[in-house]
Design a protein around this motif. Structure first.
Motif, mmCIF file in Angstrom:
data_model
loop_
_atom_site.group_PDB
_atom_site.id
_atom_site.type_symbol
_atom_site.label_atom_id
_atom_site.label_comp_id
_atom_site.label_asym_id
_atom_site.label_seq_id
_atom_site.Cartn_x
_atom_site.Cartn_y
_atom_site.Cartn_z
ATOM 1 N N LYS A 84 0.815 -1.208 0.000
ATOM 2 C CA LYS A 84 0.000 0.000 0.000
ATOM 3 C C LYS A 84 0.854 1.265 0.000
ATOM 4 O O LYS A 84 0.358 2.355 -0.192
ATOM 5 N N PHE A 85 2.169 1.082 0.229
ATOM 6 C CA PHE A 85 3.066 2.221 0.244
ATOM 7 C C PHE A 85 3.626 2.471 -1.153
ATOM 8 O O PHE A 85 3.885 1.549 -1.911
ATOM 9 N N LYS A 86 3.816 3.729 -1.456
ATOM 10 C CA LYS A 86 4.357 4.123 -2.751
ATOM 11 C C LYS A 86 5.807 3.666 -2.865
ATOM 12 O O LYS A 86 6.563 3.747 -1.909
ATOM 13 N N GLN A 87 6.175 3.180 -4.048
ATOM 14 C CA GLN A 87 7.570 2.840 -4.292
ATOM 15 C C GLN A 87 8.397 4.114 -4.184
ATOM 16 O O GLN A 87 8.085 5.118 -4.805
ATOM 17 N N GLN A 88 9.450 4.073 -3.415
ATOM 18 C CA GLN A 88 10.204 5.294 -3.172
ATOM 19 C C GLN A 88 11.395 5.472 -4.095
ATOM 20 O O GLN A 88 11.948 6.556 -4.178
ATOM 21 N N THR A 148 15.906 5.814 -1.164
ATOM 22 C CA THR A 148 16.330 4.872 -0.135
ATOM 23 C C THR A 148 17.596 5.383 0.544
ATOM 24 O O THR A 148 17.694 5.391 1.774
ATOM 25 N N PHE A 149 18.556 5.848 -0.245
ATOM 26 C CA PHE A 149 19.792 6.392 0.327
ATOM 27 C C PHE A 149 19.530 7.709 1.039
ATOM 28 O O PHE A 149 20.139 7.988 2.075
ATOM 29 N N LYS A 150 18.617 8.499 0.518
ATOM 30 C CA LYS A 150 18.263 9.763 1.157
ATOM 31 C C LYS A 150 17.700 9.502 2.561
ATOM 32 O O LYS A 150 18.075 10.165 3.525
ATOM 33 N N ASN A 151 16.820 8.524 2.663
ATOM 34 C CA ASN A 151 16.240 8.184 3.966
ATOM 35 C C ASN A 151 17.282 7.605 4.916
ATOM 36 O O ASN A 151 17.255 7.886 6.113
ATOM 37 N N ALA A 152 18.205 6.819 4.390
ATOM 38 C CA ALA A 152 19.269 6.256 5.228
ATOM 39 C C ALA A 152 20.172 7.367 5.759
ATOM 40 O O ALA A 152 20.551 7.355 6.942
ATOM 41 N N ARG A 153 20.526 8.325 4.900
ATOM 42 C CA ARG A 153 21.341 9.464 5.357
ATOM 43 C C ARG A 153 20.583 10.271 6.419
ATOM 44 O O ARG A 153 21.168 10.712 7.405
ATOM 45 N N LYS A 154 19.294 10.425 6.214
ATOM 46 C CA LYS A 154 18.461 11.139 7.189
ATOM 47 C C LYS A 154 18.484 10.405 8.531
ATOM 48 O O LYS A 154 18.600 11.021 9.584
#
Length: 125
Positions: A3-7, A12-18
């Motif tokens: 149900k979640f949008k493909q990011q 993915t790397f942006k969220n990991a850095r965050k």
């Protein structure tokens, strides 16, 4: 299907850095681990450690920091779900995850003593 949008790969790397920035900003223990890790690596280079010993140190450092990050994630998740209300089971879960960090840290110290102790003994004897 989810149900979640493909990011996407770059997000993915942006969220990991965050996540890394967040944990470095909010967790004092992580900053302590990173500072100690930097000192250990500088000391290892100064003592001309072999690449194998440096790899062992890097894996050990990673082990400690990852357990600390997982501990923080568990604590934040449980606090969010239980709205910071006391629960004996939440306390147990937090204690267990903190125990994992302590265990990883103790093992890291033992590995450090073995690696640095043998090198220092050879250097000074």
């Amino acid at each position: 299907m989810t149900k979640f949008k493909q990011q996407g790969f770059s997000n993915t790397f942006k969220n990991a850095r965050k996540g890394m920035r967040l944990v470095l900003k909010s967790e004092v223990n992580i900053r302590v681990h990173f500072c100690v890790a930097l000192l250990v690596l500088i000391f290892a280079v100064a003592l001309n450690f072999s690449i194998e010993k440096i790899c062992i140190l890097l894996l050990t450092i990673t082990f400690v920091i990852v357990t600390e990050m997982i501990n923080s994630a568990i604590e934040y998740s449980l606090d969010a779900v239980f709205h910071n209300r006391y629960s004996r089971l939440v306390g147990m879960a937090k204690d267990i995850s903190a125990g994992a960090v302590m265990f990883a840290s103790v093992i890291a110290v033992v590995i450090g003593v073995l690696l640095f102790g043998s090198t220092l003994l050879k250097t000074f004897l």
